[in-house]
Scaffold this motif. Structure first.
Motif, PDB file in Angstrom:
ATOM      1  N   VAL A  44      -8.958 -25.891  73.957  1.00  0.00           N
ATOM      2  CA  VAL A  44      -7.815 -25.535  73.121  1.00  0.00           C
ATOM      3  C   VAL A  44      -6.761 -26.608  73.302  1.00  0.00           C
ATOM      4  N   SER A  45      -5.983 -26.836  72.240  1.00  0.00           N
ATOM      5  CA  SER A  45      -5.057 -27.959  72.280  1.00  0.00           C
ATOM      6  C   SER A  45      -3.712 -27.582  71.707  1.00  0.00           C
ATOM      7  N   GLY A  46      -2.762 -28.495  71.924  1.00  0.00           N
ATOM      8  CA  GLY A  46      -1.401 -28.268  71.480  1.00  0.00           C
ATOM      9  C   GLY A  46      -1.191 -28.386  70.003  1.00  0.00           C
ATOM     10  N   ASP A  47      -2.183 -28.859  69.260  1.00  0.00           N
ATOM     11  CA  ASP A  47      -2.018 -28.964  67.815  1.00  0.00           C
ATOM     12  C   ASP A  47      -2.408 -27.669  67.109  1.00  0.00           C
ATOM     13  N   GLY A  48      -2.647 -26.600  67.875  1.00  0.00           N
ATOM     14  CA  GLY A  48      -2.943 -25.299  67.276  1.00  0.00           C
ATOM     15  C   GLY A  48      -4.360 -25.150  66.780  1.00  0.00           C
ATOM     16  N   THR A  49      -5.285 -25.975  67.275  1.00  0.00           N
ATOM     17  CA  THR A  49      -6.681 -25.864  66.847  1.00  0.00           C
ATOM     18  C   THR A  49      -7.606 -25.728  68.046  1.00  0.00           C
ATOM     19  N   LEU A  50      -8.803 -25.263  67.755  1.00  0.00           N
ATOM     20  CA  LEU A  50      -9.860 -25.116  68.747  1.00  0.00           C
ATOM     21  C   LEU A  50     -11.020 -26.006  68.307  1.00  0.00           C
ATOM     22  N   SER A  51     -11.623 -26.719  69.248  1.00  0.00           N
ATOM     23  CA  SER A  51     -12.754 -27.571  68.899  1.00  0.00           C
ATOM     24  C   SER A  51     -13.911 -27.319  69.851  1.00  0.00           C
ATOM     25  N   VAL A  52     -15.123 -27.593  69.368  1.00  0.00           N
ATOM     26  CA  VAL A  52     -16.346 -27.403  70.139  1.00  0.00           C
ATOM     27  C   VAL A  52     -17.069 -28.736  70.217  1.00  0.00           C
ATOM     28  N   ILE A  53     -17.415 -29.153  71.436  1.00  0.00           N
ATOM     29  CA  ILE A  53     -18.090 -30.423  71.663  1.00  0.00           C
ATOM     30  C   ILE A  53     -19.488 -30.156  72.202  1.00  0.00           C
ATOM     31  N   ASP A  54     -20.483 -30.729  71.567  1.00  0.00           N
ATOM     32  CA  ASP A  54     -21.857 -30.687  72.071  1.00  0.00           C
ATOM     33  C   ASP A  54     -22.037 -31.871  73.014  1.00  0.00           C
ATOM     34  N   VAL A  55     -22.125 -31.586  74.312  1.00  0.00           N
ATOM     35  CA  VAL A  55     -22.149 -32.669  75.297  1.00  0.00           C
ATOM     36  C   VAL A  55     -23.464 -33.446  75.257  1.00  0.00           C
ATOM     37  N   ARG A  56     -24.480 -32.922  74.559  1.00  0.00           N
ATOM     38  CA  ARG A  56     -25.758 -33.630  74.459  1.00  0.00           C
ATOM     39  C   ARG A  56     -25.772 -34.638  73.308  1.00  0.00           C
ATOM     40  N   ALA A  57     -24.853 -34.475  72.364  1.00  0.00           N
ATOM     41  CA  ALA A  57     -24.821 -35.373  71.211  1.00  0.00           C
ATOM     42  C   ALA A  57     -24.321 -36.760  71.618  1.00  0.00           C
ATOM     43  N   LYS A  58     -24.821 -37.767  70.947  1.00  0.00           N
ATOM     44  CA  LYS A  58     -24.421 -39.144  71.260  1.00  0.00           C
ATOM     45  C   LYS A  58     -23.179 -39.574  70.501  1.00  0.00           C
ATOM     46  N   LYS A  59     -22.893 -38.911  69.376  1.00  0.00           N
ATOM     47  CA  LYS A  59     -21.715 -39.255  68.594  1.00  0.00           C
ATOM     48  C   LYS A  59     -20.465 -38.634  69.212  1.00  0.00           C
ATOM     49  N   ALA A  60     -19.370 -39.388  69.187  1.00  0.00           N
ATOM     50  CA  ALA A  60     -18.103 -38.905  69.741  1.00  0.00           C
ATOM     51  C   ALA A  60     -17.342 -38.101  68.697  1.00  0.00           C
ATOM     52  N   GLU A  61     -17.998 -37.091  68.163  1.00  0.00           N
ATOM     53  CA  GLU A  61     -17.388 -36.216  67.176  1.00  0.00           C
ATOM     54  C   GLU A  61     -17.596 -34.768  67.583  1.00  0.00           C
ATOM     55  N   PRO A  62     -16.664 -33.884  67.238  1.00  0.00           N
ATOM     56  CA  PRO A  62     -16.817 -32.472  67.629  1.00  0.00           C
ATOM     57  C   PRO A  62     -17.929 -31.785  66.847  1.00  0.00           C
ATOM     58  N   PHE A  63     -18.591 -30.852  67.474  1.00  0.00           N
ATOM     59  CA  PHE A  63     -19.618 -30.052  66.808  1.00  0.00           C
ATOM     60  C   PHE A  63     -18.987 -29.133  65.761  1.00  0.00           C
ATOM     61  N   ALA A  64     -17.806 -28.590  66.076  1.00  0.00           N
ATOM     62  CA  ALA A  64     -17.082 -27.710  65.150  1.00  0.00           C
ATOM     63  C   ALA A  64     -15.604 -27.759  65.499  1.00  0.00           C
ATOM     64  N   ARG A  65     -14.810 -27.389  64.504  1.00  0.00           N
ATOM     65  CA  ARG A  65     -13.352 -27.379  64.728  1.00  0.00           C
ATOM     66  C   ARG A  65     -12.722 -26.305  63.859  1.00  0.00           C
ATOM     67  N   SER A  66     -11.755 -25.591  64.418  1.00  0.00           N
ATOM     68  CA  SER A  66     -11.110 -24.500  63.692  1.00  0.00           C
ATOM     69  C   SER A  66     -10.004 -25.018  62.789  1.00  0.00           C
ATOM     70  N   GLU A  67      -9.570 -24.162  61.895  1.00  0.00           N
ATOM     71  CA  GLU A  67      -8.393 -24.452  61.098  1.00  0.00           C
ATOM     72  C   GLU A  67      -7.148 -24.342  61.969  1.00  0.00           C
ATOM     73  N   ASP A  68      -6.053 -24.852  61.458  1.00  0.00           N
ATOM     74  CA  ASP A  68      -4.782 -24.747  62.170  1.00  0.00           C
ATOM     75  C   ASP A  68      -4.398 -23.268  62.275  1.00  0.00           C
ATOM     76  N   GLN A  69      -4.262 -22.771  63.513  1.00  0.00           N
ATOM     77  CA  GLN A  69      -3.950 -21.362  63.743  1.00  0.00           C
ATOM     78  C   GLN A  69      -2.455 -21.057  63.646  1.00  0.00           C
ATOM     79  N   GLU A  70      -1.657 -22.063  63.393  1.00  0.00           N
ATOM     80  CA  GLU A  70      -0.215 -21.905  63.226  1.00  0.00           C
ATOM     81  C   GLU A  70       0.426 -21.231  64.433  1.00  0.00           C
ATOM     82  N   ASP A  71      -0.110 -21.514  65.579  1.00  0.00           N
ATOM     83  CA  ASP A  71       0.424 -20.994  66.830  1.00  0.00           C
ATOM     84  C   ASP A  71      -0.094 -21.887  67.955  1.00  0.00           C
ATOM     85  N   GLU A  72       0.576 -21.853  69.083  1.00  0.00           N
ATOM     86  CA  GLU A  72       0.160 -22.648  70.229  1.00  0.00           C
ATOM     87  C   GLU A  72      -0.957 -21.924  70.967  1.00  0.00           C
ATOM     88  N   LEU A  73      -2.106 -22.559  71.098  1.00  0.00           N
ATOM     89  CA  LEU A  73      -3.249 -21.981  71.796  1.00  0.00           C
ATOM     90  C   LEU A  73      -3.166 -22.370  73.264  1.00  0.00           C
TER      91      LEU A  73
END
Length: 432
Positions: free
Chosen positions: A174-203
């Motif tokens: 969870v991050s200060g930009d109000g979003t949640l992201s999922v990282i697949d640690v087995r993937a070779k690409k430095a991109e998130p597996f999934a990412r939430s919409e802006d929750q308009e609140d601090e997570l």
């Protein structure tokens, strides 16, 4: 167990996986270790106090066997502490470009760190170079969650402060930009597996429930946001209000307690550590009270399956609370009340009154019978009247019997023990 005064604000808490030792990362940059008695009879004793850096220590992570402790903080470095010797055995300088907020061991040979700029890095402690760097967040990482079944790291971001402790398998942040992201640690690409919409609140914190199928996020507004993994990570499926202030820390309870799959511990900035059941939602009680100081870190010992829960805030105190007194003693007390408590006395009084009434009824019935026999000899035509009197007697007897009260199961309610009684805001969950 007495509170442990550490002499500085605590930023993070960690437990040894097998030994009764608690570790605290302090504002002064120190890492303090305290041994405690599993039975709570003896006061905790300090094991060691080491200062890897003069700058604050913001995050701690323990190795699987407890031999190493990783510490991160404002110095931008990763320090490895030998827990047996109480010394810094390795220093990885300039691991990040800015201060590091969180660190988590996700696999035996993999660490995840998150900094003030939202950068997430994966490390192998055996190697000098970073494995992979993720830059999809733009504000600081507030918490990590590991989801073992999918090897995913869940990350949360917040524009507030640091977050609580939780553990499960897959990496979520969870991050200060109000979003949640999922990282697949087995993937070779430095991109998130999934990412939430802006929750308009601090997570601020994240924990998994229902066997890891649902994620609960603590927010700045005091709302628990629920994500369903089967529905994807795009948006939350439920929002649970009730906490009067921000939910800075979340933690699971040991799995051997009833409803453990749906019960979480919440640390709020109002100073209360609460036990809350999710779906159905119910406040189970207040576990600990830090007064006017916010609860920013909570953790359960023995890999989350132990007896003691540690909590900390701005009061420079590490508070250890016995979960057995919270979740187990109430049942014993209820049994004792059933044997000889107030309810037992009331039942005895009701039974005595009923016996007296039956004796009176029996005496009156005997008198009525004698009267009926004499009346029938003198007035044999009054048979109808005798039948009516008999009916009245039966009605009267039935009425008397109705006076006997059955035991009300709700009267055997659990009564809080004086030593655990804490006054909480009665408006909590009033909107549910």
């Amino acid at each position: 167990m007495p509170d442990i005064s550490v002499g500085a604000q605590i930023f993070d808490i960690a437990f040894h996986p097998t030994a009764p030792v608690a570790y605290a990362g302090l504002l002064t940059g120190e890492v303090a270790a305290y041994g405690y008695d599993d039975e709570g009879q003896d006061a905790p004793a300090r094991r060691f106090r080491v200062r890897p850096s003069k700058r604050s220590c913001r995050g701690l992570a323990m190795s699987e066997d407890g031999s190493q402790l990783w510490a991160v903080g404002k110095s931008k470095a990763i320090y490895t502490v030998d827990t047996a010797l109480g010394e810094v055995s390795e220093t990885r300088k300039a691991a990040h470009d800015v201060a590091i907020n969180r660190v988590k061991r996700v696999m035996p040979n993999m660490l995840a760190t998150g900094d003030d700029d939202g950068v997430v890095k994966l490390w192998d402690p055996r190697k000098a170079d970073v494995i992979r760097t993720y830059t999809h967040h733009f504000d600081f990482i507030s918490d990590f969650l590991w989801l073992e079944d999918k090897k995913h790291l869940v990350c949360t971001r917040s524009v507030s402060w640091l977050l609580g402790h939780s553990e499960l398998s897959a990496d979520i942040s969870v991050s200060g930009d109000g979003t949640l992201s999922v990282i697949d640690v087995r993937a070779k690409k430095a991109e998130p597996f999934a990412r939430s919409e802006d929750q308009e609140d601090e997570l601020l914190s994240v924990v998994a429930i229902k066997g890891g199928q649902k994620l609960v996020i603590g927010t700045q507004l005091g709302i628990l946001s629920v994500f369903n993994r089967r529905s994807g990570y795009g948006d939350c499926v439920d929002r649970i209000p009730g906490h009067p202030h921000s939910i800075d820390a979340l933690c699971n309870i040991p799995s051997h307690y009833p409803d453990a799959q749906s019960t979480v511990l919440t640390g709020s900035s109002d100073g209360f550590l609460r036990a809350v059941q999710i779906l159905p939602t119910k406040l189970l009680g207040v576990v600990a009270d830090h007064g006017t100081f916010p609860v920013e870190r909570i953790a359960v010992d023995r890999r989350g399956e132990g007896r003691w829960i540690a909590s900390s805030g701005h009061d420079e105190v590490l508070k250890l609370t016995d979960l057995r007194e919270v979740f187990e003693d109430d049942g014993d007390e209820e049994d004792n009340e059933g044997e000889g408590g107030e309810d037992g006395e009331e039942d005895g009084e009701v039974e005595a009154q009923s016996n007296d009434a039956e004796e009176e009824e029996e005496a009156e019935t005997q008198g009525e019978k004698g009267k009926k026999v004499s009346d029938s000899e003198e007035e044999p035509e009054a048979g109808l009247q005798v039948a009516e009197d008999s009916s009245d007697d039966e009605a009267f007897k039935e009425k008397k019997r109705k006076r006997k009260k059955e035991k009300d199961p709700f009267r055997a309610a659990k009564k809080t023990k004086g030593k655990n009684e804490i006054e909480a805001d009665a408006s909590f969950f009033a909107d549910l």
